[in-house]
Design an enzyme around this catalytic site. Structure first.
Site, short mmCIF file in Angstrom:
data_model
loop_
_atom_site.label_atom_id
_atom_site.label_comp_id
_atom_site.label_asym_id
_atom_site.label_seq_id
_atom_site.Cartn_x
_atom_site.Cartn_y
_atom_site.Cartn_z
N GLY A 28 0.81 -1.22 0.00
CA GLY A 28 0.00 0.00 0.00
C GLY A 28 0.83 1.26 0.00
O GLY A 28 0.65 2.14 -0.85
N GLY A 30 4.21 1.26 -0.32
CA GLY A 30 5.29 1.08 -1.29
C GLY A 30 4.94 1.51 -2.69
O GLY A 30 5.75 2.14 -3.39
N ASP A 49 10.35 -7.00 -2.12
CA ASP A 49 9.10 -7.44 -1.48
C ASP A 49 8.94 -8.92 -1.74
O ASP A 49 9.12 -9.38 -2.88
CB ASP A 49 7.89 -6.67 -2.02
CG ASP A 49 6.67 -6.83 -1.12
OD1 ASP A 49 6.29 -7.97 -0.81
OD2 ASP A 49 6.08 -5.80 -0.72
N ASN A 57 -5.77 -6.55 -3.06
CA ASN A 57 -4.85 -5.40 -3.09
C ASN A 57 -5.27 -4.34 -4.09
O ASN A 57 -4.80 -3.19 -4.02
CB ASN A 57 -3.43 -5.85 -3.45
CG ASN A 57 -2.87 -6.91 -2.54
OD1 ASN A 57 -2.14 -7.79 -2.97
ND2 ASN A 57 -3.19 -6.85 -1.26
N ASN A 119 5.21 -5.59 9.13
CA ASN A 119 5.38 -6.47 10.28
C ASN A 119 6.62 -6.10 11.07
O ASN A 119 7.57 -5.53 10.56
CB ASN A 119 5.44 -7.94 9.84
CG ASN A 119 6.71 -8.25 9.09
OD1 ASN A 119 7.71 -8.66 9.67
ND2 ASN A 119 6.68 -8.06 7.77
N ALA A 121 8.93 -8.01 12.68
CA ALA A 121 10.19 -8.74 12.50
C ALA A 121 11.05 -8.09 11.41
O ALA A 121 12.25 -7.88 11.58
CB ALA A 121 9.90 -10.20 12.16
N CYS A 174 -5.82 -22.82 28.47
CA CYS A 174 -7.06 -23.36 29.04
C CYS A 174 -8.26 -22.49 28.67
O CYS A 174 -9.39 -22.99 28.56
CB CYS A 174 -6.93 -23.49 30.55
SG CYS A 174 -6.41 -21.98 31.39
#
Length: 652
Positions: A28, A30, A49, A57, A119, A121, A174
């Site tokens: 978006g 980029g 990329d 997109n 993201n 990372a 749980c």
């Protein structure tokens, strides 16, 4: 007299034609950024990329067309840009920026790096590579109508990791398996189920009832008898979910009855769980089919994705999606695994059906496919104009850097609504580096609290060094006077250590580990603080960070009264183990993609904490409060007007 070429000084224009810049991400932001760069006069651009173009997109990534679906974003973006500026020199890489090929020397050939990522990372990695190469980095992000641009320069400004990012919010096993209380619990369960059935199995993503639940203390003999009866009634032997599904040929009806009847009946035998909760109600396929009417299968009028199906309609959606996913597995061959993708209709249908059926069983209001996709994909609806504004600001900051005016660079926030001075854009002076940052300090150091008798070497490598501290290929040496190598990035050298506990290597309270990531040119000293008093389901803690203790941001009257996606429920905080006001299950991303390179899509994170820091307003000289930036998985909060001293939250 200053000579101009267009709107730029002649010297600056000439530097644009010779300098080489790197754009990381062609989504978006980029796409808009590449268009802006070539029209501004940049002549040497490299773009990378890993992603391919999806039909979803096309409404905002305007360099792509329907004929490009399935092709490399970087390559198609290059081809599209060359059509309106054929003289520019663009190199496109269909690859991950975290590939070892893109080392420090690769980054050093650029005068400027611009991030258009989605993201954490990858952002962490590029941050470290630019620090190692001593190259300016322009970081950016959007979330709906909100956006932010900031400049990072080694030794002069905060790096991307100077302010602690909240770890991704996880839900107790749980709660997911036994006692879901909010829709997100059921959505996370459904995504786990997808992986257990069709993807890569993960022991931490089990979906069957959790008999180790500390709340489920019951009369063992009585419960065992009823559990055995339940198993007999369902004709089910409790084995691996995937193995059992395979043994039935992925029979959708048998799978349905196991998940939504037998497992629920098994949960009902855990008497203590339901003393203060409303007990779940099992579903039986045959009874639903016998009582179903044609109207139940339909959802009425309105947009398809925003309709909420009836129970029998969800049963049919579940069956159809299972059959489609089974066919996909068969076509891929023996041992194949599917990867969940929010943009894959069968996968999304499966999660929507399974999650809603579980919501119904546990007496919750069900959600539309649109709502489930937003929560399961951890996304915020994308706004094309936000991407365009942010891309323009990136170029403006880049021009300052190329002009040698780094001191005039700013962190700029894009607000949803004008502030009291009727401004949408709020600039803040860049902060200097944080002295104790574990990334950009002169000698990065961190203290980790863990149990050396329970933490394995593999957990140290994957959960702490790679996931928490963003390393790619760490090498770990124990400072024990012997130089013991605990972890080697060379394949096969230390794999036998993986299953051993840290204590097996003499690591105890006060031990020090030297960690090197040669790809990132990054060294970190880890001090081990042994403890046996960590909370349940907490493997470790980073000392000095408490991101979950920040007070929840106060909503504005507009936010309180707003309704999201036409559904009043969806305007409320989502679920988590934290305080309700902090539980929005969203990630701040590049406005359109899920964080699919590094972050788990089944989790969200809690807001960051920290002390407010004052920033001078660049026009008035007044100060405004700004909290540490929130990451992609944090709830999006608009920067507030500096006049009323509200918090400005930095978007990721």
């Amino acid at each position: 007299m200053v000579q101009l070429v267009g709107s730029l000084r002649k010297e600056l224009y000439e530097s644009l034609s010779t300098c080489k810049v790197l754009v990381v991400g062609a989504g978006g932001i980029g796409c808009e950024l590449l268009k802006n760069l070539v029209l501004t006069g940049f002549k040497n651009i490299e773009v990378i990329d890993l992603d391919t173009i999806d039909v979803s997109n096309l409404n905002r990534q305007f360099l792509f067309q329907k004929k490009h679906v399935g092709k490399s974003k970087a390559q198609v973006a290059k081809e599209s840009v060359l059509q309106f500026c054929p003289t520019v020199n663009i190199t496109a890489y269909h690859d991950s920026i975290m590939n070892p090929d893109y080392n420090v020397e690769f980054f050093r050939k650029f005068i400027l790096v611009m991030n258009a990522l989605d993201n954490r990372a990858a952002r962490n990695h590029v941050n470290r590579m630019c620090l190692a190469a001593d190259i300016p980095l322009i970081e950016s992000g959007t979330a709906g109508y909100l956006g932010q641009v900031t400049v990072i320069k080694k030794g002069l400004t905060e790096c991307y990791e100077c302010q602690p990012k909240p770890t991704q919010k996880t839900f107790p096993g749980c709660t997911i398996r036994n006692t879901p209380s909010e829709p997100i619990h059921c959505i996370v369960w459904a995504k786990y189920l997808f992986n257990q059935l069709f993807g890569e199995e993960d022991a931490d993503q089990e979906v069957s009832p959790d008999t180790a639940d500390p709340e489920a203390a019951w009369n063992v003999e009585d419960t065992a008898a009823r559990a055995a009866a339940s198993e007999k009634d369902g004709d089910i032997k409790r084995v691996s979910t995937k193995d059992w599904a395979r043994s039935t040929g992925y029979d959708a009806v048998k799978l349905f009855n196991k998940l939504f009847k037998d497992d629920i009946m098994y949960l009902l035998t855990m008497d203590k769980l339901w003393k203060t909760r409303k007990a779940p109600t099992p579903l039986v396929w045959q009874k639903l089919e016998d009582s179903a009417s044609p109207q139940e299968a339909s959802a009425g009028s309105g947009l398809k994705d925003q309709q909420i199906l009836g129970i029998w309609g969800l049963c049919q959606l579940f069956r159809n999606s299972v059959e489609t996913l089974r066919s996909q597995l068969q076509e891929m061959g023996e041992g194949a695994e599917l990867v969940w993708d929010k943009d894959d209709p069968p996968a999304m249908d499966f999660v929507t059906a399974a999650a809603n059926l579980r919501m119904h069983i546990f007496s919750m209001n069900m959600k539309s496919l649109f709502d489930v996709k937003s929560m399961a994909g951890n996304i915020i609806p994308a706004i094309a104009t936000t991407n365009a504004v942010i891309a323009g600001l990136i170029v403006l900051e880049g021009l300052k850097i190329l002009s040698g005016e780094l001191e005039s660079c700013r962190m700029i926030f894009l607000n949803k609504c004008p502030n009291l001075r009727k401004k949408l854009l709020v600039p803040c002076i860049l902060d200097p580096p944080v002295a104790n940052c574990y990334v950009c300090a002169s000698k990065p150091e961190v203290t980790v609290k863990l149990d050396v008798h329970k933490t394995t070497v593999l957990s140290l490598q994957d959960r702490i060094l790679k996931e928490r501290f963003g390393m790619v290929a760490p090498d770990v040496q124990i400072e024990d006077g012997k130089g013991t190598i605990l972890i080697s990035s060379e394949e096969g050298e230390t794999e036998t250590n993986n299953s051993k506990f840290l204590a097996d290597f003499g690591i105890r309270n006060g031990s020090r580990l030297q960690v090197d990531d040669f790809l990132q040119d990054y060294t970190l000293l880890v001090n081990v603080l042994h403890t046996e008093e960590l909370e349940r389901d907490v493997e470790f803690e980073v000392v000095g960070e408490a991101p979950d203790k920040a007070p929840p941001p106060q909503p504005t009257p507009e936010e309180v009264n707003s309704v999201t996606n036409g559904n009043k429920d969806s305007a409320q905080p989502s679920t988590s183990s934290e305080a309700p006001a902090e539980d929005d299950d969203i990630m701040i991303v590049d406005s359109d993609e899920e964080a699919n390179e590094g972050a788990s899509a089944s989790t969200a994170t809690a807001p960051a904490s920290g002390t407010k820091r004052k920033h001078s307003d660049t026009e008035t000289g007044k100060t405004s409060a700004k909290r540490p930036r929130m990451d992609q998985s944090s709830a999006a909060t608009a920067p507030a007007d500096e006049d009323d001293d509200d918090d400005i939250i930095t978007l990721d």
